[in-house]
Design an enzyme around this catalytic site. Structure first.
Site, PDB file in Angstrom:
ATOM      1  N   SER A 130     -29.614  29.717  99.581  1.00  0.00           N
ATOM      2  CA  SER A 130     -29.675  29.010  98.302  1.00  0.00           C
ATOM      3  C   SER A 130     -31.128  28.686  97.985  1.00  0.00           C
ATOM      4  CB  SER A 130     -28.877  27.711  98.382  1.00  0.00           C
ATOM      5  OG  SER A 130     -27.527  27.975  98.684  1.00  0.00           O
ATOM      6  N   HIS A 179     -19.286  31.439  93.085  1.00  0.00           N
ATOM      7  CA  HIS A 179     -18.724  32.772  93.323  1.00  0.00           C
ATOM      8  C   HIS A 179     -17.650  33.099  92.277  1.00  0.00           C
ATOM      9  CE1 HIS A 179     -21.242  32.868  96.771  1.00  0.00           C
ATOM     10  NE2 HIS A 179     -20.509  32.087  97.524  1.00  0.00           N
ATOM     11  N   ALA A 224     -25.873  24.959  93.741  1.00  0.00           N
ATOM     12  CA  ALA A 224     -24.871  24.326  92.879  1.00  0.00           C
ATOM     13  C   ALA A 224     -24.899  22.810  93.049  1.00  0.00           C
ATOM     14  CB  ALA A 224     -23.479  24.869  93.214  1.00  0.00           C
TER      15      ALA A 224
END
Length: 284
Positions: free
Chosen positions: A61, A155, A114
């Site tokens: 990430s 996803h 996220a």
């Protein structure tokens, strides 16, 4: 350090990563004497492994990169950018932001981009709202069963949440673009360990870029390969999902992509959400 033998390559068991590394996994591109051991783990696990410097090359990430920039350099290819879309906050009924902040939110890991985007959107740090970490593929279940009031979806869940009877509270990619001159939301990237000399990093980087290019040039067969990782998706939906996250941003961040990372991590640092201002070091 010159690598010999096999390089460890960590990535998610997802259609977009499988698509990206199709040429490499099937031996369809030159690898300049390197062999690659594909290690498939969820992104939170890969983020945690990167903090320990365990893998030679890994998908991580962008949020996690702020914690590992001393050990890893960003590769110019392999990015996942939310260009007008991104992680989604979903629930059984629509909640406004001021309601969300009082709810218990199922999140796919605290080192995911996220989760950092969620904190920026809420204007709250992690200790200022209730959340529970749930594997990304079990978030729907957590919301449906009431274990959580809302779920942060990454996803392919971004394309299938309505099938689960859930509604959208916020698309964080749309929100980010609106606040940041239409820039894409930087979600994931590939990194290489700095123990490799710069010229070796460049050779390996070119191999990975060639794999992505091969897949884009042989899209039908690469999507077919990726289907084995497509949970609850037919070919058309898998193809759409791959297109969202393997595209021109994936071949090279470009200046806009680099600027979006600088802003994302810069804003996070200014709000005390990451420990230091990340030095962006790209393999060139």
């Amino acid at each position: 350090m010159e690598p010999t033998g096999t390089l460890t390559l960590g990535h998610s068991p997802d259609p977009d990563d499988a698509f990206m590394f199709y040429g490499l996994a099937k031996g369809l591109i030159p690898t300049h004497g390197f062999r690659f051991e594909h290690i498939l783990q969820d992104i939170q696990t890969l983020n945690e492994r990167a903090t320990r410097g365990e893998l030679d090359i890994s998908a991580i990430s962008i949020h996690a990169y702020a914690h590992v920039s001393d050990k890893y350099a960003l590769l110019p290819s392999g990015a996942s950018m939310g260009d007008g879309y991104g992680p989604m906050l979903v629930a059984r009924q629509r909640f406004a932001k001021e309601e969300v902040v009082r709810k218990n939110i199922a999140v796919p890991g605290t080192m995911t981009s996220a989760f950092l985007a969620l904190q920026l959107w809420l204007g709250k740090s992690a200790n200022e709202f209730n959340h529970v970490v749930v594997p990304f593929d079990r978030i729907f279940n957590a919301v449906r069963t009431g274990k959580a009031d809302a779920g942060l979806i990454i996803h392919e869940g971004q394309l299938t949440y309505q099938n689960e009877g859930l509604v959208l509270c916020e698309d964080l990619g749309v929100w980010w673009g609106g606040e940041n001159d239409g820039l894409p939301l930087p979600l994931g990237g590939n990194v290489i360990h700095k123990r490799f000399a710069p010229h070796v990093r460049k050779i390996i980087s070119d191999v990975l870029t060639a794999s992505i290019r091969y897949s884009l040039d042989h899209r039908a067969e690469a999507v077919q390969h990726a289907l084995q990782f497509a949970r609850d998706m037919g070919r058309d939906l898998a193809d759409k999902f791959v297109g969202m996250y393997v595209n021109h941003w994936t071949m090279d961040y470009g200046e806009k992509g680099r600027e979006s990372i600088r802003r994302f991590l810069g804003q996070a640092f200014e709000r005390g959400l990451i420990p230091r201002r990340a030095e962006l070091e790209f393999v060139v």
